[in-house]
Scaffold this motif. Structure first.
Motif, PDB file in Angstrom:
ATOM      1  N   THR B 173      50.245  42.896  49.195  1.00 28.11           N
ATOM      2  CA  THR B 173      49.516  41.854  48.470  1.00 28.11           C
ATOM      3  C   THR B 173      49.922  41.826  46.993  1.00 28.11           C
ATOM      4  O   THR B 173      50.047  40.754  46.397  1.00 28.11           O
ATOM      5  N   ALA B 174      50.149  43.004  46.425  1.00 22.43           N
ATOM      6  CA  ALA B 174      50.525  43.074  45.010  1.00 22.43           C
ATOM      7  C   ALA B 174      51.930  42.549  44.768  1.00 22.43           C
ATOM      8  O   ALA B 174      52.174  41.836  43.787  1.00 22.43           O
ATOM      9  N   ALA B 197      49.769  39.450  39.306  1.00 22.64           N
ATOM     10  CA  ALA B 197      49.748  39.764  40.736  1.00 22.64           C
ATOM     11  C   ALA B 197      49.138  41.141  40.974  1.00 22.64           C
ATOM     12  O   ALA B 197      48.400  41.350  41.952  1.00 22.64           O
ATOM     13  N   ALA B 198      49.421  42.081  40.075  1.00 21.54           N
ATOM     14  CA  ALA B 198      48.848  43.423  40.200  1.00 21.54           C
ATOM     15  C   ALA B 198      47.336  43.367  40.018  1.00 21.54           C
ATOM     16  O   ALA B 198      46.575  44.013  40.767  1.00 21.54           O
ATOM     17  N   ALA B 199      46.872  42.583  39.049  1.00 21.69           N
ATOM     18  CA  ALA B 199      45.429  42.492  38.783  1.00 21.69           C
ATOM     19  C   ALA B 199      44.702  41.878  39.972  1.00 21.69           C
ATOM     20  O   ALA B 199      43.606  42.330  40.341  1.00 21.69           O
ATOM     21  N   ALA B 200      45.304  40.863  40.589  1.00 20.35           N
ATOM     22  CA  ALA B 200      44.664  40.220  41.740  1.00 20.35           C
ATOM     23  C   ALA B 200      44.549  41.201  42.907  1.00 20.35           C
ATOM     24  O   ALA B 200      43.501  41.292  43.560  1.00 20.35           O
ATOM     25  N   ALA B 201      45.638  41.948  43.175  1.00 15.54           N
ATOM     26  CA  ALA B 201      45.611  42.906  44.282  1.00 15.54           C
ATOM     27  C   ALA B 201      44.607  44.024  43.999  1.00 15.54           C
ATOM     28  O   ALA B 201      43.869  44.459  44.905  1.00 15.54           O
ATOM     29  N   ALA B 202      44.555  44.493  42.753  1.00 14.84           N
ATOM     30  CA  ALA B 202      43.612  45.558  42.405  1.00 14.84           C
ATOM     31  C   ALA B 202      42.171  45.060  42.534  1.00 14.84           C
ATOM     32  O   ALA B 202      41.287  45.790  43.014  1.00 14.84           O
ATOM     33  N   ALA B 203      41.937  43.806  42.128  1.00 18.76           N
ATOM     34  CA  ALA B 203      40.586  43.240  42.249  1.00 18.76           C
ATOM     35  C   ALA B 203      40.183  43.137  43.715  1.00 18.76           C
ATOM     36  O   ALA B 203      39.047  43.465  44.088  1.00 18.76           O
ATOM     37  N   ALA B 204      41.113  42.675  44.551  1.00 26.69           N
ATOM     38  CA  ALA B 204      40.822  42.588  45.989  1.00 26.69           C
ATOM     39  C   ALA B 204      40.540  43.977  46.549  1.00 26.69           C
ATOM     40  O   ALA B 204      39.622  44.163  47.365  1.00 26.69           O
ATOM     41  N   ALA B 205      41.304  44.976  46.110  1.00 25.28           N
ATOM     42  CA  ALA B 205      41.110  46.347  46.595  1.00 25.28           C
ATOM     43  C   ALA B 205      39.741  46.875  46.190  1.00 25.28           C
ATOM     44  O   ALA B 205      39.022  47.484  46.999  1.00 25.28           O
ATOM     45  N   ARG B 206      39.369  46.631  44.916  1.00 25.98           N
ATOM     46  CA  ARG B 206      38.056  47.103  44.449  1.00 25.98           C
ATOM     47  C   ARG B 206      36.929  46.419  45.202  1.00 25.98           C
ATOM     48  O   ARG B 206      35.851  46.983  45.396  1.00 25.98           O
ATOM     49  N   ALA B 207      37.174  45.175  45.648  1.00 24.60           N
ATOM     50  CA  ALA B 207      36.163  44.437  46.402  1.00 24.60           C
ATOM     51  C   ALA B 207      36.144  44.860  47.881  1.00 24.60           C
ATOM     52  O   ALA B 207      35.380  44.306  48.668  1.00 24.60           O
ATOM     53  N   GLY B 208      37.018  45.797  48.241  1.00 19.49           N
ATOM     54  CA  GLY B 208      36.992  46.306  49.610  1.00 19.49           C
ATOM     55  C   GLY B 208      37.847  45.530  50.591  1.00 19.49           C
ATOM     56  O   GLY B 208      37.731  45.726  51.803  1.00 19.49           O
ATOM     57  N   ALA B 209      38.750  44.681  50.089  1.00 20.37           N
ATOM     58  CA  ALA B 209      39.526  43.820  50.984  1.00 20.37           C
ATOM     59  C   ALA B 209      40.505  44.602  51.862  1.00 20.37           C
ATOM     60  O   ALA B 209      40.950  44.096  52.884  1.00 20.37           O
ATOM     61  N   PHE B 210      40.839  45.828  51.462  1.00 19.50           N
ATOM     62  CA  PHE B 210      41.807  46.598  52.250  1.00 19.50           C
ATOM     63  C   PHE B 210      41.141  47.775  52.951  1.00 19.50           C
ATOM     64  O   PHE B 210      41.782  48.772  53.252  1.00 19.50           O
ATOM     65  N   GLY B 211      39.829  47.669  53.129  1.00 20.95           N
ATOM     66  CA  GLY B 211      39.132  48.672  53.932  1.00 20.95           C
ATOM     67  C   GLY B 211      38.303  49.643  53.140  1.00 20.95           C
ATOM     68  O   GLY B 211      37.408  50.283  53.684  1.00 20.95           O
ATOM     69  N   GLY B 212      38.577  49.795  51.847  1.00 19.93           N
ATOM     70  CA  GLY B 212      37.788  50.723  51.043  1.00 19.93           C
ATOM     71  C   GLY B 212      36.905  49.939  50.094  1.00 19.93           C
ATOM     72  O   GLY B 212      37.400  49.159  49.300  1.00 19.93           O
TER      73      GLY B 212
END
Lengths: 219, 219
Positions: B173-174, B197-212
């Motif tokens: 995603t990043a 692109a890094a900020a968007a992927a990190a935001a999605a990750a913090r929101a739990g989009a990749f399982g965590g």
């Protein structure tokens, strides 16, 4: 919405001009036949097999007709994409941002991974050989992303996102993983990927990654 | 970390084997020369110019040496990528998930948009012509994404993300928007894109989009 037409429209998978154009004059009918022949040859045998002569033979028209109207293979491909773009396609409207992005990604997935080579993948490969095809592909995609901006403005209108939102960045984030996985990493069809990539992009959007902060009332 | 080496390592932009291999025996030196010649020819003139004979002449070795060892151009490109992969590259370690992803994306951006064609873009184009090159590219990228998993496990260890996280999905995603913009949409160099692109992927990750799911203490 006709699903097949939509998948076609998004991606140029089929890429034949819209049906109503078939009822045009002789010149319009020749264009349809030639572009269909070019698409079929590209899909079957790739860019290397795509000569003006081969297209003319396949279409059953005189080669000078093709040379006069298109000049070369690159301009044939560009016209094929322009014809595919000119189809009145609208992005899916499912009632939610994540639903719209998932439906859009399903169309991209179909165009890239329909159990074998597709016209989309053949056109992308051609883009690495022909600058004219590459430029036409860029125009085609930019037009599609511009049409999809309504997906984002609907999400803002529903209160899912707060304006301003960089619609193009959001849409690229949602769709790019499909192109990356299927076209470059060649990981093969993955039926869950459209929804997962859509969910990640929607989560980033709600977190404000594209310029609009999430509204408090939304999860 | 040597930035140039890292950019090279991530992407095969240069793609010459690591320095220590130059001190190997005669066979190793021949490999280095031949792979350097193949990379230079590919970059200068593209896949169509890449013949075993041309590579042998450029490398100053006998053509039968190249035929015996590599057989064809596809296997030459595959070996070039395998040599580039075997370089001890590690992902950047900046102290934060978003910083690491941005640094990674800067390397990808450099490899794809270094003011003109790069060996990376030439290899990707070759992947659309040669199944062997395509398979080698897939292996190369899978290896890179596997090495980058440590970026995600460090973020979990720091408490930025809660395990489990699908590291590969987060990393794709990043990075995918860079490949999509620069390689397919051809929007040209965009110095702000790696960080966005890094900020968007990190935001999605913090929101739990990749399982965590994001931990409460983190923004």
């Amino acid at each position: 919405m006709d699903e097949d037409a939509a998948a076609t429209a998004l991606s140029g998978r089929d890429g034949t001009p819209a049906k109503q154009r078939r009822t045009g004059g002789r010149s319009a009918r020749v264009r349809v036949r030639v572009l269909e022949a070019a698409g079929a040859l590209l899909l079957e045998a790739g860019y290397d097999a795509l000569t003006v002569d081969a297209v003319a033979e396949r279409a059953g028209v005189h080669r000078t007709t093709v040379y006069r109207r298109w000049g070369d293979v690159g301009r044939l491909l560009a016209d094929l994409l322009d014809a595919a773009a000119d189809d009145g396609w609208d992005p899916p409207d499912t009632g939610s941002l994540e639903g719209d992005l998932t439906a859009l990604n399903e169309e991209v997935h179909t165009a890239l991974a329909a159990g074998g080579p597709t016209l989309t993948t053949a056109l992308i490969a051609a883009g690495f050989r022909s600058p004219a095809a590459a430029a036409a592909l860029s125009r085609f995609w930019e037009d599609r992303y511009a049409r999809c901006a309504v997906t984002v403005s609907r999400a803002v209108a529903r209160g899912e996102l707060a304006a301003p939102v960089d619609a193009r960045a959001l849409l690229v984030t949602a769709t790019a993983p499909l192109y990356h996985e299927l076209l470059l990493l060649r990981t093969g069809p993955d039926p869950g990927l459209p929804a997962r990539a859509a969910a990640a992009a929607a989560a980033a959007a709600r977190a404000g990654a594209f310029g609009g902060a999430a509204r408090a009332a939304h999860p």
